[in-house]
Each structure stands twice: as C-alpha cells, then as structure tokens.
Write a protein that holds these residues in place. Sequence first.
Motif, PDB file in Angstrom:
ATOM      1  N   UNK A  78      -7.929   3.544  11.615  1.00  0.00           N
ATOM      2  CA  UNK A  78      -9.220   3.234  10.986  1.00  0.00           C
ATOM      3  C   UNK A  78      -9.583   4.341   9.996  1.00  0.00           C
ATOM      4  N   UNK A  79     -10.625   4.102   9.205  1.00  0.00           N
ATOM      5  CA  UNK A  79     -11.042   5.087   8.212  1.00  0.00           C
ATOM      6  C   UNK A  79     -12.549   5.304   8.286  1.00  0.00           C
ATOM      7  N   UNK A  80     -12.972   6.463   7.793  1.00  0.00           N
ATOM      8  CA  UNK A  80     -14.382   6.842   7.813  1.00  0.00           C
ATOM      9  C   UNK A  80     -15.013   6.513   6.456  1.00  0.00           C
ATOM     10  N   UNK A  81     -16.150   5.831   6.489  1.00  0.00           N
ATOM     11  CA  UNK A  81     -16.893   5.512   5.266  1.00  0.00           C
ATOM     12  C   UNK A  81     -18.376   5.606   5.583  1.00  0.00           C
ATOM     13  N   UNK A  82     -19.064   6.502   4.898  1.00  0.00           N
ATOM     14  CA  UNK A  82     -20.490   6.720   5.082  1.00  0.00           C
ATOM     15  C   UNK A  82     -20.858   6.929   6.554  1.00  0.00           C
ATOM     16  N   UNK A  83     -20.036   7.736   7.245  1.00  0.00           N
ATOM     17  CA  UNK A  83     -20.332   8.124   8.608  1.00  0.00           C
ATOM     18  C   UNK A  83     -19.939   7.134   9.693  1.00  0.00           C
ATOM     19  N   UNK A  84     -19.329   6.012   9.312  1.00  0.00           N
ATOM     20  CA  UNK A  84     -18.926   4.997  10.293  1.00  0.00           C
ATOM     21  C   UNK A  84     -17.423   4.711  10.146  1.00  0.00           C
ATOM     22  N   UNK A  85     -16.774   4.394  11.256  1.00  0.00           N
ATOM     23  CA  UNK A  85     -15.344   4.046  11.254  1.00  0.00           C
ATOM     24  C   UNK A  85     -15.177   2.539  11.101  1.00  0.00           C
ATOM     25  N   UNK A  86     -14.211   2.163  10.270  1.00  0.00           N
ATOM     26  CA  UNK A  86     -13.879   0.757  10.049  1.00  0.00           C
ATOM     27  C   UNK A  86     -12.378   0.582  10.199  1.00  0.00           C
ATOM     28  N   UNK A  87     -11.952  -0.577  10.683  1.00  0.00           N
ATOM     29  CA  UNK A  87     -10.532  -0.870  10.754  1.00  0.00           C
ATOM     30  C   UNK A  87      -9.967  -0.975   9.348  1.00  0.00           C
ATOM     31  N   UNK A  88      -8.738  -0.491   9.157  1.00  0.00           N
ATOM     32  CA  UNK A  88      -8.095  -0.561   7.851  1.00  0.00           C
ATOM     33  C   UNK A  88      -7.870  -2.008   7.444  1.00  0.00           C
TER      34      UNK A  88
END
Length: 89
Positions: A78-88
């Motif tokens: 997963x990756x971090x975007x604006x403080x939240x983790x999202x699945x790739x």
Amino acid sequence: MNSKIVLCFLALVAVCVAQRNEAILARAVGPCIADKCQSKHTCYFGQCVPEGIAPAMPALDKSAAIGPCINYLCPGNSFCHQGMCYNNI
C-alpha cells in the motif's frame, strides 16, 4: 448486443489505463515522503515520478483508506497519501 460492446470497450479502457500506470510507475525514482518529492518530480500513487509523465493524482476516496500512515509508511504493497494508506492500483 449493445451492452456487450460497451462492456468490451470498458474492459479495454481499464487495461489501457492499468498499462499506462504501470509504465509511469516503472520510471519512479523512489517513494514519496510526506506526499513530497525532490525537485522536478511529482508524487503519484506513493512514488516520485518525473514531472510531466503522470496525470494529476486523482482524488482518493477516504472511505477506501485501509488505515493511517505511521511515519509516512504503510504496510505491504500500500502507499501513503495525505496521511492515509491506500491499496496500490
């Protein structure tokens, strides 16, 4: 009949988008840190890619987040975007 054509078209578009994203991410120089990259690079799905090769980062649905980033890191793929983790993608 028309619905089959529309579904085939949508599947083709999805494959093209996935291949384009894969080609963009193949040129990444490393992960984004705090949603930032070195000069002349932009953060795209958690990776720093050269400016101009990637479209603008789409707005992500916060409800799709799998949890908060810890020290700008996320588990697994997963990756971090604006403080939240999202699945790739």
